[in-house]
Write a protein that holds these residues in place. Structure first.
Motif, PDB file in Angstrom:
ATOM      1  N   LYS A 280      44.873  37.253  35.658  1.00  0.00           N
ATOM      2  CA  LYS A 280      46.112  37.504  34.976  1.00  0.00           C
ATOM      3  C   LYS A 280      46.525  39.111  35.190  1.00  0.00           C
ATOM      4  O   LYS A 280      47.678  39.710  35.278  1.00  0.00           O
ATOM      5  CB  LYS A 280      46.089  37.362  33.520  1.00  0.00           C
ATOM      6  CG  LYS A 280      47.410  37.537  32.781  1.00  0.00           C
ATOM      7  CD  LYS A 280      48.237  36.610  33.108  1.00  0.00           C
ATOM      8  CE  LYS A 280      49.550  36.802  32.190  1.00  0.00           C
ATOM      9  NZ  LYS A 280      50.803  36.230  32.813  1.00  0.00           N
ATOM     10  N   LYS A 282      45.742  41.108  37.768  1.00  0.00           N
ATOM     11  CA  LYS A 282      46.167  41.303  38.921  1.00  0.00           C
ATOM     12  C   LYS A 282      47.707  41.165  38.992  1.00  0.00           C
ATOM     13  O   LYS A 282      48.662  41.818  39.879  1.00  0.00           O
ATOM     14  CB  LYS A 282      45.459  40.516  39.785  1.00  0.00           C
ATOM     15  CG  LYS A 282      45.722  40.621  41.509  1.00  0.00           C
ATOM     16  CD  LYS A 282      44.790  39.931  42.417  1.00  0.00           C
ATOM     17  CE  LYS A 282      45.091  40.061  43.636  1.00  0.00           C
ATOM     18  NZ  LYS A 282      46.097  39.402  44.348  1.00  0.00           N
ATOM     19  N   GLU A 283      48.322  39.874  38.418  1.00  0.00           N
ATOM     20  CA  GLU A 283      49.485  39.650  38.200  1.00  0.00           C
ATOM     21  C   GLU A 283      50.356  40.794  37.645  1.00  0.00           C
ATOM     22  O   GLU A 283      51.338  40.967  38.233  1.00  0.00           O
ATOM     23  CB  GLU A 283      49.660  38.144  37.622  1.00  0.00           C
ATOM     24  CG  GLU A 283      50.950  37.677  37.307  1.00  0.00           C
ATOM     25  CD  GLU A 283      51.093  36.316  36.441  1.00  0.00           C
ATOM     26  OE1 GLU A 283      51.808  36.280  35.539  1.00  0.00           O
ATOM     27  OE2 GLU A 283      50.165  35.590  36.700  1.00  0.00           O
ATOM     28  N   PHE A 284      50.018  41.086  36.405  1.00  0.00           N
ATOM     29  CA  PHE A 284      50.623  42.191  35.865  1.00  0.00           C
ATOM     30  C   PHE A 284      50.681  43.593  36.694  1.00  0.00           C
ATOM     31  O   PHE A 284      51.683  43.888  36.795  1.00  0.00           O
ATOM     32  CB  PHE A 284      49.875  42.554  34.588  1.00  0.00           C
ATOM     33  CG  PHE A 284      50.115  41.755  33.442  1.00  0.00           C
ATOM     34  CD1 PHE A 284      51.195  41.253  33.242  1.00  0.00           C
ATOM     35  CD2 PHE A 284      49.114  41.457  32.450  1.00  0.00           C
ATOM     36  CE1 PHE A 284      51.271  40.451  32.026  1.00  0.00           C
ATOM     37  CE2 PHE A 284      48.969  40.673  31.211  1.00  0.00           C
ATOM     38  CZ  PHE A 284      50.382  40.077  30.967  1.00  0.00           C
ATOM     39  N   GLU A 286      50.564  43.539  40.276  1.00  0.00           N
ATOM     40  CA  GLU A 286      51.447  43.369  41.160  1.00  0.00           C
ATOM     41  C   GLU A 286      52.985  43.350  41.048  1.00  0.00           C
ATOM     42  O   GLU A 286      54.051  43.640  41.700  1.00  0.00           O
ATOM     43  CB  GLU A 286      51.069  42.210  42.039  1.00  0.00           C
ATOM     44  CG  GLU A 286      49.681  42.330  42.780  1.00  0.00           C
ATOM     45  CD  GLU A 286      49.249  40.910  43.191  1.00  0.00           C
ATOM     46  OE1 GLU A 286      49.863  39.708  42.934  1.00  0.00           O
ATOM     47  OE2 GLU A 286      48.249  40.902  43.982  1.00  0.00           O
ATOM     48  N   SER A 287      53.037  42.777  39.679  1.00  0.00           N
ATOM     49  CA  SER A 287      54.637  42.655  39.246  1.00  0.00           C
ATOM     50  C   SER A 287      55.101  44.198  38.650  1.00  0.00           C
ATOM     51  O   SER A 287      56.519  44.366  38.531  1.00  0.00           O
ATOM     52  CB  SER A 287      54.795  41.531  38.188  1.00  0.00           C
ATOM     53  OG  SER A 287      54.160  41.961  37.155  1.00  0.00           O
ATOM     54  N   GLY A 288      53.980  45.001  38.219  1.00  0.00           N
ATOM     55  CA  GLY A 288      54.579  46.295  37.845  1.00  0.00           C
ATOM     56  C   GLY A 288      54.968  46.153  36.400  1.00  0.00           C
ATOM     57  O   GLY A 288      55.668  46.923  36.042  1.00  0.00           O
ATOM     58  N   GLU A 289      54.594  45.108  35.663  1.00  0.00           N
ATOM     59  CA  GLU A 289      55.050  45.021  34.182  1.00  0.00           C
ATOM     60  C   GLU A 289      54.556  46.071  33.356  1.00  0.00           C
ATOM     61  O   GLU A 289      53.188  46.312  33.379  1.00  0.00           O
ATOM     62  CB  GLU A 289      54.910  43.580  33.709  1.00  0.00           C
ATOM     63  CG  GLU A 289      55.587  43.301  32.570  1.00  0.00           C
ATOM     64  CD  GLU A 289      55.052  41.752  31.977  1.00  0.00           C
ATOM     65  OE1 GLU A 289      55.373  41.734  30.839  1.00  0.00           O
ATOM     66  OE2 GLU A 289      54.675  40.884  32.890  1.00  0.00           O
ATOM     67  N   ASN A 299      50.658  49.834  32.359  1.00  0.00           N
ATOM     68  CA  ASN A 299      50.835  48.410  32.790  1.00  0.00           C
ATOM     69  C   ASN A 299      50.455  47.712  31.912  1.00  0.00           C
ATOM     70  O   ASN A 299      49.374  47.766  30.854  1.00  0.00           O
ATOM     71  CB  ASN A 299      49.854  48.406  34.153  1.00  0.00           C
ATOM     72  CG  ASN A 299      49.967  47.046  34.899  1.00  0.00           C
ATOM     73  OD1 ASN A 299      49.199  46.121  34.557  1.00  0.00           O
ATOM     74  ND2 ASN A 299      50.843  46.988  35.824  1.00  0.00           N
ATOM     75  N   SER A 301      48.574  45.069  31.759  1.00  0.00           N
ATOM     76  CA  SER A 301      47.094  44.829  31.869  1.00  0.00           C
ATOM     77  C   SER A 301      46.146  45.810  30.849  1.00  0.00           C
ATOM     78  O   SER A 301      45.506  45.402  30.163  1.00  0.00           O
ATOM     79  CB  SER A 301      46.528  44.681  33.465  1.00  0.00           C
ATOM     80  OG  SER A 301      46.581  46.038  34.045  1.00  0.00           O
ATOM     81  N   HIS A 320      46.828  34.419  26.708  1.00  0.00           N
ATOM     82  CA  HIS A 320      48.408  34.996  26.787  1.00  0.00           C
ATOM     83  C   HIS A 320      48.869  34.833  25.381  1.00  0.00           C
ATOM     84  O   HIS A 320      48.927  33.471  25.089  1.00  0.00           O
ATOM     85  CB  HIS A 320      48.941  34.410  28.019  1.00  0.00           C
ATOM     86  CG  HIS A 320      50.347  35.024  28.184  1.00  0.00           C
ATOM     87  ND1 HIS A 320      51.437  34.664  29.025  1.00  0.00           N
ATOM     88  CD2 HIS A 320      50.978  36.238  27.951  1.00  0.00           C
ATOM     89  CE1 HIS A 320      52.279  35.588  29.064  1.00  0.00           C
ATOM     90  NE2 HIS A 320      51.980  36.457  28.338  1.00  0.00           N
TER      91      HIS A 320
END
Length: 432
Positions: A280, A282-284, A286-289, A299, A301, A320
């Motif tokens: 999760k 990593k997803e944050f 990579e998306s730059g959220e 970030n 994360s 989540h």
């Protein structure tokens, strides 16, 4: 005033209208079914001298405060007025048609309880009725929407869909700023007169909710953060034991039974799904959220790991918590606020100052501190709509929610749609 209990979702234990013989006035004037102040000082209402059992009682004083410059004081007494149970000066009404909501606790049975409203010459107030609800909470389950004038059209559609598809009896509380409330009330009244809705929502003022729960809002707080504080501190009003929160830009399009979907026995599920923390995060990354933490954008994360770390050491599992709705247990919220104060934070406000994500704070607290009450469920009971193309699909009658979704949630830029009613009507055709 005949359908007050329908607004709140249960029959009142006691109901007294202004024209009941048990309610008297010293200085007021009977005006239709109301008692109106007359620019004289004294008791606007007295009575009805009733028996109340030991325990909690919540009293709704219905009416209107037309002029806030005068003195309006409510007291509740027994023993022929010798013992004052509660006394408070009203700085402003609690909501549309609600002078005040007072919660009391009696440590023994009282047989001649009196409710009085005292006014001075400058007060301009009208009293319509009072209701008494006995028990720790007014009700077992309710719904909450925090809205603003800019979201009025969405809120009207949300409530319309709520009445049609919410399949268990539960009151709908709408919290709006005092300045916005008259327009909300006018539009809902028009819908009721037209037969579009059966009952009005209970409209409470944002200012009253914050002041009555001791929520000291920092000057730099925007409406988004205030909304999150209200969602948490609603638990302190004791309106309901458990509740679901709604953002305005969403609506139901098919039947929803909260008992079936949100409960395990008597335990309200937590809006959280189990995930692998590394994946999760990593997803944050990579998306730059980005999310807020201590006044800075970081970030996501980092922000959500910070919240988890307040209650436990980080482990492989992550939950989540961010979705379109929060499902709150008032007792758990109370425990969370006590935890916040014990750890040096200014209650719910302090948590939102740190990281403005009310669902994440609540979800993380339940996960780590109330493990026996933690039953995760996907928070997305509505299908997220995040772009204009999906809006057009709904209008074209093509976009159907998944089998475990019960309507649509609109986020920018999709929520900029100027005609929510047309989307709602299209959704009804999709589900037919």
């Amino acid at each position: 005033m005949s359908n007050l209990h329908e607004t709140l979702g249960r029959e009142a234990d006691l109901l007294y209208l202004a024209n009941d013989q048990a309610i008297s006035t010293r200085i007021g004037k009977k005006q239709g079914r109301s008692i109106r102040s007359t620019n004289k000082e004294g008791y606007l209402i007295c009575g009805p001298y009733v028996k109340l059992d030991k325990g909690f009682h919540t009293i709704f004083f219905y009416g209107d405060v037309f002029d806030l410059s005068g003195k309006v004081e409510i007291d509740i007494s027994c023993d022929k007025g010798e013992k004052i149970i509660s006394k408070q000066q009203i700085k402003g009404a609690s909501g549309i048609g609600v002078i005040s909501i007072v919660r009391i606790y009696l440590d023994e049975e009282c047989r001649d309880v009196e409710f009085r409203i005292y006014v001075d010459e400058a007060a301009d107030i009208k009293f319509d009725a009072l209701e008494v609800y006995s028990g720790e909470y007014v009700g077992e389950f309710s719904s909450l929407n925090k809205s603003y004038k800019k979201d009025l059209e969405w809120t009207l559609v949300l409530y319309q869909s709520y009445e049609k598809f919410f399949k268990k009896e539960a009151p709908f509380y709408l919290v709006v700023p005092w300045a916005d409330a008259p327009e909300f009330h006018s539009r809902f009244s028009d819908m009721k007169d037209a037969g579009i809705i059966n009952n009005m929502p209970m409209i409470l003022f944002e200012e009253w909710v914050l002041s009555s729960t001791g929520s000291n809002i920092p000057e730099n707080f925007d409406g988004w953060r205030i909304q999150q504080v209200i969602k948490l501190c609603f638990s302190k009003l004791f309106m309901s034991r458990k509740y679901i929160t709604f953002d305005s830009a969403q609506f139901f399009s098919r039947d929803f039974d909260y008992k079936e979907h949100l409960y395990v026995g008597d335990i309200l599920k937590t809006a959280a799904i189990e995930q692998n923390r590394y994946e999760k995060n990593k997803e944050f990354i990579e998306s730059g959220e980005l999310c807020w933490l201590k006044g800075n954008l970081v970030n996501a994360s980092v922000a959500f790991d910070f919240i988890d770390e307040q209650f436990s050491e980080l482990n492989e599992k992550k939950y989540h918590y961010i979705g379109c709705n929060g499902f709150f247990d008032s007792a758990i919220c109370s425990s969370l606020e006590r935890w916040a104060y014990n750890n040096g934070y200014d209650g719910f406000v302090g948590l939102i100052v740190l990281a403005p994500y009310e669902f994440a704070w609540y979800g993380s607290y339940v996960t780590y501190m109330e493990k026996e009450l933690f039953f995760p469920v996907d928070p997305l009971i509505f299908l997220p709509i995040i772009n204009e193309s999906a809006v057009e699909e709904i209008k074209g009658l093509h976009l159907r929610p998944h089998h475990d979704q019960y309507g649509y949630l609109f986020q920018p830029p999709a929520s900029n749609e100027p005609d929510p009613e047309s989307l709602y009507q299209a959704s009804l055709k999709i589900n037919n």
